[in-house]
Design a protein around this motif. Structure first.
Motif, PDB file in Angstrom:
ATOM      1  N   LEU A 172       0.823  -1.200   0.000  1.00 12.16           N
ATOM      2  CA  LEU A 172       0.000   0.000   0.000  1.00 12.16           C
ATOM      3  C   LEU A 172       0.862   1.256   0.000  1.00 12.16           C
ATOM      4  O   LEU A 172       0.604   2.212  -0.743  1.00 12.16           O
ATOM      5  N   PHE A 173       1.897   1.246   0.838  1.00 11.95           N
ATOM      6  CA  PHE A 173       2.765   2.412   0.946  1.00 11.95           C
ATOM      7  C   PHE A 173       3.525   2.654  -0.354  1.00 11.95           C
ATOM      8  O   PHE A 173       3.625   3.792  -0.832  1.00 11.95           O
ATOM      9  N   LEU A 174       4.064   1.588  -0.944  1.00 17.52           N
ATOM     10  CA  LEU A 174       4.826   1.739  -2.180  1.00 17.52           C
ATOM     11  C   LEU A 174       3.961   2.308  -3.301  1.00 17.52           C
ATOM     12  O   LEU A 174       4.415   3.124  -4.103  1.00 17.52           O
ATOM     13  N   ALA A 175       2.711   1.886  -3.364  1.00 16.67           N
ATOM     14  CA  ALA A 175       1.819   2.377  -4.414  1.00 16.67           C
ATOM     15  C   ALA A 175       1.446   3.834  -4.209  1.00 16.67           C
ATOM     16  O   ALA A 175       1.323   4.601  -5.167  1.00 16.67           O
ATOM     17  N   GLN A 176       1.294   4.250  -2.955  1.00 18.29           N
ATOM     18  CA  GLN A 176       0.854   5.607  -2.656  1.00 18.29           C
ATOM     19  C   GLN A 176       1.994   6.606  -2.595  1.00 18.29           C
ATOM     20  O   GLN A 176       1.816   7.781  -2.898  1.00 18.29           O
ATOM     21  N   ALA A 177       3.215   6.124  -2.248  1.00 17.21           N
ATOM     22  CA  ALA A 177       4.343   7.040  -2.074  1.00 17.21           C
ATOM     23  C   ALA A 177       5.014   7.381  -3.393  1.00 17.21           C
ATOM     24  O   ALA A 177       5.651   8.420  -3.514  1.00 17.21           O
ATOM     25  N   ALA A 235       9.234   3.144  11.252  1.00 15.66           N
ATOM     26  CA  ALA A 235       9.175   4.409  10.518  1.00 15.66           C
ATOM     27  C   ALA A 235       7.752   4.944  10.486  1.00 15.66           C
ATOM     28  O   ALA A 235       7.512   6.144  10.679  1.00 15.66           O
ATOM     29  N   GLN A 236       6.796   4.068  10.259  1.00 17.14           N
ATOM     30  CA  GLN A 236       5.403   4.486  10.249  1.00 17.14           C
ATOM     31  C   GLN A 236       4.931   4.880  11.651  1.00 17.14           C
ATOM     32  O   GLN A 236       4.203   5.851  11.828  1.00 17.14           O
ATOM     33  N   MET A 237       5.364   4.132  12.636  1.00 18.83           N
ATOM     34  CA  MET A 237       4.936   4.383  14.006  1.00 18.83           C
ATOM     35  C   MET A 237       5.397   5.753  14.500  1.00 18.83           C
ATOM     36  O   MET A 237       4.647   6.458  15.186  1.00 18.83           O
ATOM     37  N   ALA A 278       9.373   6.463   5.340  1.00 20.37           N
ATOM     38  CA  ALA A 278       9.511   5.009   5.246  1.00 20.37           C
ATOM     39  C   ALA A 278       9.899   4.546   3.846  1.00 20.37           C
ATOM     40  O   ALA A 278       9.909   3.342   3.589  1.00 20.37           O
ATOM     41  N   GLN A 279      10.227   5.472   2.932  1.00 15.75           N
ATOM     42  CA  GLN A 279      10.499   5.077   1.554  1.00 15.75           C
ATOM     43  C   GLN A 279      11.760   4.229   1.433  1.00 15.75           C
ATOM     44  O   GLN A 279      11.765   3.205   0.746  1.00 15.75           O
ATOM     45  N   ALA A 280      12.838   4.643   2.101  1.00 11.65           N
ATOM     46  CA  ALA A 280      14.093   3.893   1.990  1.00 11.65           C
ATOM     47  C   ALA A 280      13.938   2.491   2.569  1.00 11.65           C
ATOM     48  O   ALA A 280      14.377   1.505   1.960  1.00 11.65           O
ATOM     49  N   SER A 281      13.300   2.384   3.737  1.00  9.83           N
ATOM     50  CA  SER A 281      13.165   1.061   4.360  1.00  9.83           C
ATOM     51  C   SER A 281      12.248   0.157   3.546  1.00  9.83           C
ATOM     52  O   SER A 281      12.531  -1.035   3.375  1.00  9.83           O
ATOM     53  N   SER A 282      11.150   0.698   3.015  1.00 10.16           N
ATOM     54  CA  SER A 282      10.224  -0.141   2.249  1.00 10.16           C
ATOM     55  C   SER A 282      10.878  -0.628   0.957  1.00 10.16           C
ATOM     56  O   SER A 282      10.712  -1.789   0.566  1.00 10.16           O
ATOM     57  N   ARG A 283      11.622   0.234   0.294  1.00 10.44           N
ATOM     58  CA  ARG A 283      12.275  -0.186  -0.951  1.00 10.44           C
ATOM     59  C   ARG A 283      13.440  -1.133  -0.678  1.00 10.44           C
ATOM     60  O   ARG A 283      13.700  -2.048  -1.459  1.00 10.44           O
ATOM     61  N   ALA A 284      14.121  -0.927   0.440  1.00 17.12           N
ATOM     62  CA  ALA A 284      15.203  -1.854   0.791  1.00 17.12           C
ATOM     63  C   ALA A 284      14.653  -3.240   1.079  1.00 17.12           C
ATOM     64  O   ALA A 284      15.280  -4.252   0.736  1.00 17.12           O
ATOM     65  N   ILE A 285      13.465  -3.311   1.703  1.00 17.21           N
ATOM     66  CA  ILE A 285      12.829  -4.610   1.943  1.00 17.21           C
ATOM     67  C   ILE A 285      12.556  -5.310   0.621  1.00 17.21           C
ATOM     68  O   ILE A 285      12.869  -6.499   0.447  1.00 17.21           O
ATOM     69  N   LEU A 286      11.994  -4.577  -0.332  1.00 15.55           N
ATOM     70  CA  LEU A 286      11.653  -5.162  -1.634  1.00 15.55           C
ATOM     71  C   LEU A 286      12.906  -5.590  -2.391  1.00 15.55           C
ATOM     72  O   LEU A 286      12.992  -6.716  -2.891  1.00 15.55           O
ATOM     73  N   VAL A 287      13.912  -4.707  -2.463  1.00 17.01           N
ATOM     74  CA  VAL A 287      15.146  -5.007  -3.212  1.00 17.01           C
ATOM     75  C   VAL A 287      15.895  -6.167  -2.586  1.00 17.01           C
ATOM     76  O   VAL A 287      16.369  -7.076  -3.281  1.00 17.01           O
ATOM     77  N   SER A 288      16.011  -6.173  -1.262  1.00 12.49           N
ATOM     78  CA  SER A 288      16.755  -7.255  -0.604  1.00 12.49           C
ATOM     79  C   SER A 288      16.052  -8.594  -0.785  1.00 12.49           C
ATOM     80  O   SER A 288      16.710  -9.635  -0.912  1.00 12.49           O
TER      81      SER A 288
END
Length: 316
Positions: free
Chosen positions: A213-218, A276-278, A283-293
């Motif tokens: 959801l975050f990746l699509a909206q950010a 990051a959300q809390m 949270a963009q760097a952490s969310s993309r790092a999760i996906l890439v890793s």
């Protein structure tokens, strides 16, 4: 390769489900916020509490194994504090990046993968690694963040406010309560145990959907250099440090040693994104790092499994 795909495909699929839900506006404009709050205040605390109620003293008796995991965490964690940053960078952001450097997707991917690759003898060390990832790393990071949130005040007041904030933080207090319950030696009533397990089981899938959801909206975001640094620390530095310790420094049984290496080589879990959300940070760097890793780990973990097979430890 099949074992890796079986472990990584659900991660991709859940992130994709969240991304598609956001694109189709299935959950409304505030769906991501509601889902994040559900994970942070209900599902994840239940998961951490239940995990800690399962701890036995004999599981923590392998000092070399525990120390290897701890040092393996802290070396990549410290990398975030060695990077030169622009003036005014919040320590909260540095702490979240440090967590991403070392926070493995242990429960959702690690335990099933270890069981497939190394068999049931790997369950105990995998559980220990998961507990240390979810509780020790979380505890250190939340403490650092709370100190940053209350800095600039009188030292005594800062300590008191930080202490109160920590006691109110569900992600820190829940594992402590679970550990206290385990220490009391009282089994959870069956109905309560099932309730907590059901609630806790929702943490990982809901968190992964929230990332989608975050990746699509950010939209596009997250500095490539930051994402690359996080992924390198997680997929290269942490497993290398851990491998050196369990194979060369400490006398670790082979299955335990390779369990530690597998758990340290996993892609980034959802913890950094959740924090990051809390704390309302980017949270963009952490969310993309999760996906890439997660994408890259299909190759790196496959190579690791091939090495384990060469050692003759691969489960038949």
């Amino acid at each position: 390769m099949l074992a890796v795909l079986n472990a990584t495909f659900p991660v991709f699929a859940l992130i994709l489900a969240g991304w598609l839900a956001a694109r189709r506006q299935l959950l409304g404009p505030h769906g991501g916020d509601v889902l994040n709050r559900f994970v942070i205040y209900l599902a994840l605390p239940a998961l951490l509490f239940h995990a800690m109620t399962q701890v036995r003293p004999d599981q923590l008796a392998h000092g070399g194994y525990v120390l290897s995991l701890l040092i393996g965490f802290m070396v990549p964690f410290a990398i975030a504090y060695c990077v030169k940053r622009p003036p005014g960078t919040r320590r909260t952001d540095v702490a979240i990046e440090a967590l991403a450097n070392a926070y493995a997707n242990a429960g959702f991917m690690g335990i099933p993968l270890c069981l497939v690759v190394l068999g049931p003898d790997s369950l105990a060390p995998a559980i220990i690694a998961t507990l240390m990832t979810a509780c020790v790393l979380f505890g250190i990071t939340i403490t650092l963040i709370e100190f940053d949130q209350h800095q600039g005040q009188h030292p005594v007041r800062t300590v008191l406010k930080t202490g109160r904030a920590l006691l109110r933080n569900p992600l820190l207090i829940s594992p402590l309560l679970g550990l206290a319950w385990a220490g009391a030696g009282v089994p959870l009533p069956l109905a309560l145990d099932r309730f907590i397990v059901l609630l806790g089981d929702a943490a990982s899938p809901c968190a992964l959907v929230a990332i989608g959801l975050f990746l699509a909206q950010a939209g596009a975001g997250g500095a490539p250099s930051t994402v690359a640094r996080i992924v390198f620390a997680k997929l290269v530095v942490q497993p290398v440090v851990t491998a050196v310790l369990v194979l060369m420094v400490f006398d670790t049984p082979p299955v335990w040693a390779w369990t530690a290496i597998i758990m340290s080589a996993l892609p980034i879990g959802t913890g950094p994104f959740m924090l990051a959300q809390m704390y309302h940070r980017d949270a963009q760097a952490s969310s993309r790092a999760i996906l890439v890793s997660t994408v890259i780990s299909v190759l790196t973990i496959s190579a690791l499994i091939a090495l384990i097979q060469h050692q003759g430890l691969l489960r038949p």
